[in-house]
Scaffold this active site. Structure first.
Site, PDB file in Angstrom:
ATOM      1  N   ARG A   1      35.701  28.630  50.152  1.00 49.07           N
ATOM      2  CA  ARG A   1      35.773  28.198  48.775  1.00 49.07           C
ATOM      3  C   ARG A   1      34.983  26.600  48.714  1.00 49.07           C
ATOM      4  NH1 ARG A   1      36.319  29.946  43.437  1.00 49.07           N
ATOM      5  NH2 ARG A   1      37.398  28.886  42.293  1.00 49.07           N
TER       6      ARG A   1
ATOM      7  N   THR B   1      30.172  36.256  39.405  1.00 53.13           N
ATOM      8  CA  THR B   1      30.797  36.668  40.508  1.00 53.13           C
ATOM      9  C   THR B   1      30.248  38.069  40.965  1.00 53.13           C
ATOM     10  OG1 THR B   1      32.560  35.018  40.152  1.00 53.13           O
ATOM     11  CG2 THR B   1      32.968  36.563  41.894  1.00 53.13           C
TER      12      THR B   1
ATOM     13  N   THR C   1      30.860  34.176  44.951  1.00 60.43           N
ATOM     14  CA  THR C   1      30.432  33.578  43.459  1.00 60.43           C
ATOM     15  C   THR C   1      29.785  32.410  43.682  1.00 60.43           C
ATOM     16  OG1 THR C   1      31.635  32.963  41.376  1.00 60.43           O
ATOM     17  CG2 THR C   1      32.550  32.065  43.356  1.00 60.43           C
TER      18      THR C   1
ATOM     19  N   GLU D   1      31.299  25.423  40.908  1.00 60.83           N
ATOM     20  CA  GLU D   1      32.748  25.852  40.881  1.00 60.83           C
ATOM     21  C   GLU D   1      33.791  24.791  40.554  1.00 60.83           C
ATOM     22  OE1 GLU D   1      33.872  29.209  41.387  1.00 60.83           O
ATOM     23  OE2 GLU D   1      32.112  29.084  42.596  1.00 60.83           O
TER      24      GLU D   1
ATOM     25  N   SER E   1      41.099  29.593  42.075  1.00 60.88           N
ATOM     26  CA  SER E   1      40.208  30.693  41.885  1.00 60.88           C
ATOM     27  C   SER E   1      40.972  31.836  41.327  1.00 60.88           C
ATOM     28  CB  SER E   1      39.308  30.768  43.213  1.00 60.88           C
ATOM     29  OG  SER E   1      38.642  32.320  43.159  1.00 60.88           O
ATOM     30  N   SER E   2      40.321  32.729  40.612  1.00 58.34           N
ATOM     31  CA  SER E   2      41.099  33.991  40.625  1.00 58.34           C
ATOM     32  C   SER E   2      40.653  35.007  41.327  1.00 58.34           C
ATOM     33  CB  SER E   2      40.774  34.399  39.053  1.00 58.34           C
ATOM     34  OG  SER E   2      41.529  33.391  38.292  1.00 58.34           O
TER      35      SER E   2
ATOM     36  N   GLY F   1      34.791  38.691  37.420  1.00 64.41           N
ATOM     37  CA  GLY F   1      35.385  38.713  35.939  1.00 64.41           C
ATOM     38  C   GLY F   1      36.124  37.532  35.773  1.00 64.41           C
TER      39      GLY F   1
HETATM   40  N1  GLY Z   1      34.693  31.369  39.770  1.00 65.17           N
HETATM   41  C1  GLY Z   1      35.434  32.389  39.563  1.00 65.17           C
HETATM   42  C2  GLY Z   1      36.580  32.385  40.563  1.00 65.17           C
HETATM   43  O1  GLY Z   1      36.601  31.630  41.435  1.00 65.17           O
HETATM   44  O2  GLY Z   1      37.620  32.898  39.851  1.00 65.17           O
END
Ligand code: GLY
Length: 599
Positions: free
Chosen positions: A132, A421, A439, A458, A485-486, A506
């Site tokens: 990340r 993403t 992403t 981000e 993040s998701s 998504g």
């Molecule tokens: N930027 C999308 C995520 O990290 O969930």
């Protein structure tokens, strides 16, 4: 045929007479790849053409030895070649990511970040790697606030240097390939370099997204010069060359990723961020020099005898998918079936409960205590699942009180995540399995381009506010911190062996897309292609999103009758999944351009 596919197929019958039901269900979400494939993807291998046909027909791709599924046929072919030559999933992933950064630049690339989950066939171990992005060391809590302390408008924060975090993807490629690869590193970039030099055909999806974003892309010379040559958006089918990207890949393939983090690439990245016109950022050479990939424990939750393993904080993906499934354990979704609005009441409210916990508790666990074990503890989830015992939509949803040895005095987060993403799923010939979601955040990220790749935005995944009603927000920005993040790269295991590799883009709807596809596969017996193609119903914060133009929309009325506000909308997942059983079966989301190839 089971479940929602049957209902959806029935709903689609009027418009798609004469087609097999499974095919109708898949076609009902308008597969992009079904049209004009020869013009769009000239020179594809036979395997790729077969894969495109299978996707258009709603069938999974079948294979015995290895399988790869990702968002663009050219990228999948690059990975398939590596697997064909005996490379591992980690080798193939590098080749896929290098090509995705060229042909799907709006979604992921060298300028972004990623999470990866790995099942190692030799040891039986599951490992997750966190690539990340990090916040620059010089950020303050006011990063995304105006002079009055109010949050900036989303795109005022996104576009430009302010939102750019230290990219983690190059380091993640090197870390994963160094641990688990067996091919020489330089060879993994051959296809991407060749395509960048000789050119690739712009895909319909890329062309449409460029046209829709032209005003923002036009703000920066390098970005405009590439995506809007002569002032006009690149068109589908146009040949696009990216020699700058080829050069940076050559440097990385020759010298390793150190060139990205401490060499001339680092210098250019930070210079572009710090001098972005109108919205300069703070990324510095030191931020790049100290960047590290972090190995973290996977988050695994039992679901009907399967272990569903995913990414822990700073992603909320593994915890939220795990909580949704854990909350649903007491309910017999298989008996209810996917056509039943009662199934979707349970799934929707389980998701709302998971999102309530996510919004309160989940952030970068290196910076604050996150009750990871408490949130997926069986007793906690069993108690909380009793909230689902009624007949109608829950009128209110609040975070729970997971057991923890720290005080949890957080306020709810309010980060916005827009869907972009990309996702890569691979099973190699040695039995290793890899799921990686990658992403640059928003489509085209910060819109800043350097050396042929886009830089992420981000940092806007942090909450713009740091406090609410005097209480701190866990996902507030801090120096070196990773934004929540998701992303939910997932491997499902049975008796310690992987049976499903899955993930999706998504934004925060990733969590719903992945959880629903797992339910469709495990509870409703859908094959992987049916599971990824199934019309979406996603509820995060109360409003029930149903996928417009898909048969899922037929459930809008019964859900409204249960008390939900329902909104029909496009739900552009990009699920890529591989089921592992007697053989391998690959599925690629018909909403995007990807395919699965196997042998
Ligand atoms: N930027 C999308 C995520 O990290 O969930």
């Amino acid at each position: 045929m089971q479940g929602l596919n049957r209902v959806f197929a029935i709903a689609a019958l009027a418009v798609l007479p004469g087609l097999p039901l499974a095919q109708q269900a898949a076609d009902a979400v308008a597969p992009e790849a079904a049209t004009g494939q020869d013009a769009i993807w000239p020179g594809l291998s036979d395997a790729a053409r077969t894969a495109l046909r299978a996707k258009a027909a709603g069938r999974p791709v079948e294979a015995q030895d290895w399988m790869i599924a990702a968002a663009n046929p050219l990228a999948v072919e690059a990975g398939a070649k590596v697997l064909e030559q005996g490379g591992t999933a980690a080798d193939a992933m590098v080749a896929v990511q290098a090509v995705l950064g060229l042909v799907e630049p709006q979604s992921s690339g060298l300028g972004g970040g990623a999470f990866l989950i790995w099942y190692d066939a030799a040891t039986g171990q599951v490992t997750t790697l966190d690539g990340r992005e990090t916040a620059p060391l010089s950020v303050t809590p006011q990063l995304f606030q105006d002079d009055a302390g109010e949050p900036l408008k989303f795109f005022d924060a996104v576009v430009g240097g302010l939102s750019v975090g230290t990219p983690g993807t190059p380091a993640l490629l090197a870390e994963a390939q160094g641990r688990w690869g067996n091919r020489p590193w330089p060879g993994l970039f051959t296809d991407a370099i060749r395509l960048a030099e000789s050119g690739f055909k712009v895909s319909p999806r890329l062309a449409a997204l460029v046209a829709g974003d032209r005003d923002r892309l036009a703000r920066f010379d390098a970005t405009a010069g590439y995506f809007l040559p002569g002032g006009a958006p690149v068109e589908a089918g146009q040949i696009l060359r990216n020699p700058a990207y080829a050069e940076v890949l050559k440097s990385i393939s020759d010298q390793g990723v150190a060139v990205f983090y401490s060499g001339e690439v680092a210098r250019d990245v930070t210079q572009v961020v710090q001098t972005a016109p109108g919205n300069p950022g703070q990324l510095s050479p030191l931020d790049l020099a100290i960047y590290r990939v972090i190995e973290r424990d996977p988050v695994c939750v039992d679901y009907r005898g399967y272990d569903v393993c995913g990414m822990g904080p700073p992603s909320s993906g593994g915890l939220a998918v795990g909580q949704i499934l854990g909350l649903l354990r007491p309910y017999d979704l298989a008996a209810l079936g996917p056509e039943n609005s009662e199934s979707w009441r349970l799934i929707g409210d389980a998701s709302r409960l998971a999102f309530a916990d996510r919004g309160r508790y989940v952030a970068d666990s290196d910076f604050l205590p996150v009750p990871i074990e408490g949130m997926v503890d069986s007793e906690y989830l069993n108690n909380r699942s009793k909230l689902l015992g009624g007949d109608d939509a829950l009128p209110e949803v609040a975070p729970g009180d997971p057991t923890f040895d720290h005080a949890l005095n957080w306020a709810d987060d309010e980060a916005i995540e827009f869907p972009s993403t990309s996702h890569i799923s691979i099973v190699d010939g040695y039995g290793n399995a890899m799921s990686m979601t990658t992403t640059i955040e928003n489509a085209f990220g910060s819109r800043l381009m350097v050396r042929g790749f886009l830089l992420n935005n981000e940092l806007t995944d942090f909450s713009f506010r740091t406090h609410r009603d005097g209480r701190p927000i866990a996902n507030a920005v801090a120096p070196g911190k990773r934004p929540r993040s998701s992303m939910a790269p997932t491997i499902v295991l049975k008796d310690g062996k992987p049976v499903l590799v899955i993930g999706s883009p998504g934004g925060s709807r990733i969590i719903g897309y992945v959880a629903e596809a797992i339910i469709a596969h495990i509870d409703w017996g859908m094959d992987v292609q049916q599971a990824v193609a199934m019309g979406h119903l996603v509820n995060r914060f109360g409003t029930y999103d149903v996928e417009e133009g898909s048969p899922a929309a037929t459930l809008a009325a019964p859900l409204e009758a249960m008390g939900y506000e329902v909104k029909a909308r496009a739900l552009n997942s990009g699920l890529h999944a591989i089921a592992i059983g007697e053989g391998l079966r690959g599925g690629a989301d018909p909403r995007r351009e990807g395919i699965a190839i196997g042998r």
